[in-house]
Design a protein around this motif. Structure first.
Motif: not given
Length: 948
Positions: A23-28, A260-264, A287-300
């Protein structure tokens, strides 16, 4: 098997944790479980804003929180470290003074405010008096504290304290290369995170471009300083502060965290911890892990392979490494090339550019990231670089981490990395890794595991029942269970792991109670991190290590058990728990190959039988070090192992070469020894070729080629070559060279006495052998040069090497340029203690080697007239001879025990009456026990090598 209810609780925690991350991956607002702190809250409380022509405090709730959190004694940060309390209280006091000077803008009564200020000032004054500035290693304190002192002085509050000069020197060193243009430029710098440190030194209008989504590197205090001191108001910065108040851990109370924040940071620390422990996710969790993986991969990818603790912020090695680990364990294959390119820094990796001290944990995470890459063998050079750095820090006893104050945390990280490395090596991925380095890896891992087991409490917990720290320790042991050391450390490792998990499972309701051990500007805790480590600790997978038979580490379990049985019969180790005795012996066996590889560096082994004593050397040092809970750092213990080996070899050389072949030249050899010890020493044997400061004892040897005889019979040239090597080794050792001249002179003198004592003893042996010696009974020495007391206190005690070795150890443990023992009392008692110890050791040695000395016709204590008087009273006959022999031994043991009493009396007074520091006390006790152990071993068995 776990109860069903526990499994459900565990699964529920995993589900909720992963859902919140996703959820934090999509939170503003991102993620931020960092606990609130008074330091940043105080800076937020100092923000005022002019509205409709009237200036008012913008965040009164922050000031009210600050007032409400002041402790009864006047400070902030109750129970935290000194530097945390000091920084929190300085900022709190500064906020109080600002509100005091602006009456009418606060809901707090002026009289109450005065009381708060008075209490805070008094508390801070007392705390600063006892603050050990020199030993403080907290990120940024050297620029933050001086600024707060200056700002408080401007408000009329001044402080002087013993560590002020040290603090100023650290501040000047840190800021030597600082100039405001650094902040005015676009060059990334961590100084952005601490702009409050530059109040009055920079133009805040010129740093507006450093705002990132309204924050100064996600720091509420830095952003607050910008809002307070910039001439133009910034709505985005105000919005960031409001977001930190509302969505940070303060949840609208007015309190804010240090970042704040410390998302990564939060995503990668949790995911890497869970997945490395062997988490088996459910379909929903995948499913949650895939969301996190995609978020990290995009920013990486967007950040070109390097990451900060928040997307778009300045990159650091720690978050980059954790991101690489997380992506790889989640199946997203990424390479560490940019990590290496940006953060490699000579002999280690740096976290940020310009950091004062390298981070232990960051280098652990980087090593792990390299190992988790698809083809780790491609990064062998970088793996060895990080590995050597970490092993060297461990061996020096300096595993303190700058991002977590718990000493078990870096141990856990290192144990995980070393175990994974060994698994890769066994699977063939890292076959070209240095064998010497692999030996170090086993030693370091063994020491980490044993130390962790020793610290476990009867409840199964660590650190007074802390779940988070118990999880660190349990994960450390779980890693060890997946290494070749598991079988060697045996049941104790497994039982400690079981008890640790049982404690965590019984206290599952406390997992969210994180410890305030994580370091930002001030220390913080995180319920999310604590939860992740506890989950990982109770479900970490373990397996049985199957050896490949390569013989790299050969610790025979039967030999360990046999030696353990032998040592347990000695008084010194009689009360040692069996598991600890065996684990110390395992460590001794691990040190042995390194020691054996050095055996021909200085002394040749000509005309000698097997050096049986060699295996006892690492055993005695590791056992005695364990007995004193690691009093001596591994590096220093290794140095003393080398010295112990050289002392045995010197004894062999002087007996087998000089005494055997050069008796008619003893005067010439004595002159040679005098010259070698008194003349200036030539080139040192410790070349610092690569600029690392490491000496030759930490490499594979000193000389490429050992000394060899030109002919069949040793001559003076041969003797000079060997003795010069030995003397030069000792006197040019880096620890000796950096010691005061008076200490160097003492060591030089004692080394000379040690060698000359052998020559004197050789003359005594010669006179003794000229007598008619009985083959089956003790023969009285007819021509002693002195009384037995004088002989054993001088020639014989010096012959043991104890006095010179003690002086060498004193150089090792002292601070550079200082003696280990200061003043007349310490130095006198230290020498007296050592003299009695040496005498006692000689007497024990003689007690155990009566039969050998008789066979080799060497002079023994019992040959002196004082012991042989009873022989004249006894008649002939086997039974009578045996009784006389026993009487001789009884008398020798009696005087040895007298010397023990004298030694311990001197040691007690040295410890209790001279102000000796705690570390030196512990090392002294350990040294005494090491020397004593050899005496007790000689009583039980004779370990010296005999001439062929």
């Amino acid at each position: 098997m776990r109860p069903q209810t526990l499994w459900l609780q565990l699964q529920s925690r995993i589900d909720l944790l992963l859902k919140n991350l996703a959820d934090g991956c999509s939170s503003p607002h991102g993620l931020g479980s960092m606990s609130t702190c008074c330091y940043d809250t105080a800076w937020v409380a100092m923000i005022s804003k002019e509205t409709n022509g009237k200036r008012e405090w913008l965040f009164p709730s922050s000031f009210e929180y600050l007032i409400g959190s002041q402790t009864m004694d006047g400070g902030w940060g109750d129970g935290a470290s000194d530097i945390d309390v000091i920084l929190n209280t300085m900022a709190g006091l500064l906020a109080l003074k600002n509100h005091q000077l602006t009456p009418g803008h606060s809901n707090v009564l002026q009289s109450d405010l005065d009381d708060h200020i008075r209490c805070a000032t008094s508390f801070l004054e007392n705390k600063l008096q006892t603050w050990d500035v020199e030993s403080t290693d907290h990120v940024g304190f050297e620029i933050l504290v001086p600024t707060h002192l200056r700002l408080l002085a401007e408000q009329g509050v001044t402080f002087t304290f013993p560590g002020l000069e040290t603090l100023i020197n650290l501040n000047q060193t840190k800021l030597k290369k600082f100039f405001p243009e650094i902040l005015y430029s676009k060059i990334p710098t961590t100084l952005t995170h601490s702009l409050e440190a530059f109040v009055g030194q920079i133009n805040f209008d010129k740093v507006k471009h450093r705002l990132d989504f309204g924050s100064m590197m996600a720091s509420p205090s830095s952003t607050a300083a910008y809002l307070i001191h910039a001439s133009q108001w910034d709505d985005e910065a105000e919005a960031f502060i409001r977001s930190a108040i509302e969505f940070g851990e303060g949840k609208g109370s007015g309190a804010v965290p240090s970042a704040f924040p410390i998302t990564i940071f939060e995503l990668t620390w949790v995911i890497s911890t869970l997945m490395e422990s062997g988490l088996s996710p459910t379909e929903e969790n995948k499913k949650y892990l895939n969301i996190v993986a995609e978020y990290l991969e995009k920013h990486f990818n967007q950040q070109n392979g390097v990451m900060g603790f928040v997307p778009t912020l300045m990159a650091d090695a720690d978050d980059t490494a954790k991101t690489i680990i997380s992506l790889n364990v989640l199946g997203k294959r990424v390479r560490p090339d940019r990590l290496i390119e940006v953060f490699e820094n000579g002999g280690h990796f740096r976290t940020y550019a310009g950091e004062r001290n390298p981070s232990f944990s960051a280098n652990c995470n980087i090593l792990s990231a390299l190992l988790h890459s698809a083809e780790p063998e491609q990064y062998l050079r970088e793996i060895e670089l990080a590995l050597r750095f970490l092993c060297d820090l461990h061996s020096s006893g300096d595993m303190r981490d700058k991002w977590n104050t718990c000493d078990i945390y870096p141990r856990m990280l290192l144990a995980n990395s070393l175990t994974f490395l060994l698994q890769l090596w066994q699977n063939g991925s890292l076959q070209d890794l240095s064998k010497d380095l692999l030996l170090k890896v086993h030693i370091v891992l063994c020491e980490i595991l044993v130390q962790t087991i020793q610290e476990q409490q009867p409840t199964g917990a660590w650190h007074n029942g802390s779940c988070e720290i118990t999880a660190y320790a349990t994960l450390t042991l779980a890693a060890g269970s997946n290494s070749p050391l598991a079988a060697l450390l045996g049941e104790k490792l497994q039982s400690s792991l079981v008890y640790g998990r049982a404690f965590l499972e019984a206290n599952i309701s406390q997992w969210d109670k994180g410890e305030t051990i994580w370091v930002e500007k001030v220390s913080y805790n995180s319920a999310v991190l604590s939860n992740a480590y506890c989950i990982s600790a109770v479900q970490a997978s373990t397996f049985t290590w199957i050896p490949t038979g390569d013989g790299l580490v050969n610790v025979p379990s039967k030999a360990v058990s046999k030696f353990a049985q032998f040592y347990s019969c000695l008084p010194l180790f009689a009360n040692e728990p069996s598991w600890r005795l065996k684990s110390s012996l395992v460590e001794g066996f691990l040190w042995f190959p390194r020691l054996a590889a050095r055996r021909l560096d200085i002394f040749p082994r000509t005309n000698m039988q097997e050096d049986k004593y060699l295996q006892y050397i690492p055993q005695t040092w590791t056992m005695c070090n364990s007995l004193h809970e690691g009093a001596l750092e591994p590096d220093l213990m290794w140095e003393m192992m080398i010295i112990a080996m050289l002392n045995y070899q010197a004894d062999e050389f002087l007996e087998a070469v000089v005494e055997e072949h050069m008796m008619d030249q003893l005067d010439a050899v004595s002159v040679l020894v005098e010259r070698l010890c008194d003349d200036p020493i030539g080139e040192p044997l410790f070349a610092d070729v690569d600029g690392t400061g490491k000496n030759a004892t930490q490499s594979n040897g000193i000389y490429e080629n050992p000394v060899s005889l030109n002919g069949d019979v040793p001559d003076m040239d041969y003797a000079e070559q060997v003795l010069r090597r030995f003397i030069t080794y000792v006197l040019t050792h880096p620890a000796v060279v950096r010691s005061p001249l008076s200490v160097q002179r003492t060591l030089r003198r004692e080394l000379k006495i040690f060698i000359l004592a052998h020559l004197t003893h050789a003359e005594d042996n010669a006179r003794f052998r000229s007598q008619s010696l009985a083959a089956d009974r003790t023969t009285e020495f007819a021509t002693p040069r002195s009384s037995y007391y004088s002989w054993v206190q001088s020639t014989s005690a010096d012959h043991t090497s104890c006095p010179y070795s003690f002086n060498f150890l004193s150089c090792l443990i002292a601070k550079p340029g200082e003696p280990a023992f200061k003043g007349a009392r310490q130095r006198y008692l230290a020498e007296d203690m050592c003299r009695h110890l040496a005498t006692m050791c000689r007497q024990y040695n003689d007690y155990g080697s009566i039969v050998r000395d008789r066979a080799e016709k060497n002079l023994n204590s019992v040959n002196f007239p004082e012991f042989c008087e009873d022989a004249e009273k006894a008649g002939a006959g086997p039974k009578t001879v045996a009784q006389v022999e026993q009487k001789l031994k009884d008398n020798l043991m009696w005087v040895a025990e007298y010397e023990r009493e004298c030694c311990m009396t001197a040691l007690d007074r040295l410890e209790n009456e001279t102000g000796l520091d705690t570390r030196t006390k512990r090392i002294l006790r350990m040294f005494v026990d090491v020397v004593d152990s050899y005496g007790q071993i000689y009583v039980a068995r004779d370990i010296a090598s005999r001439m062929r």
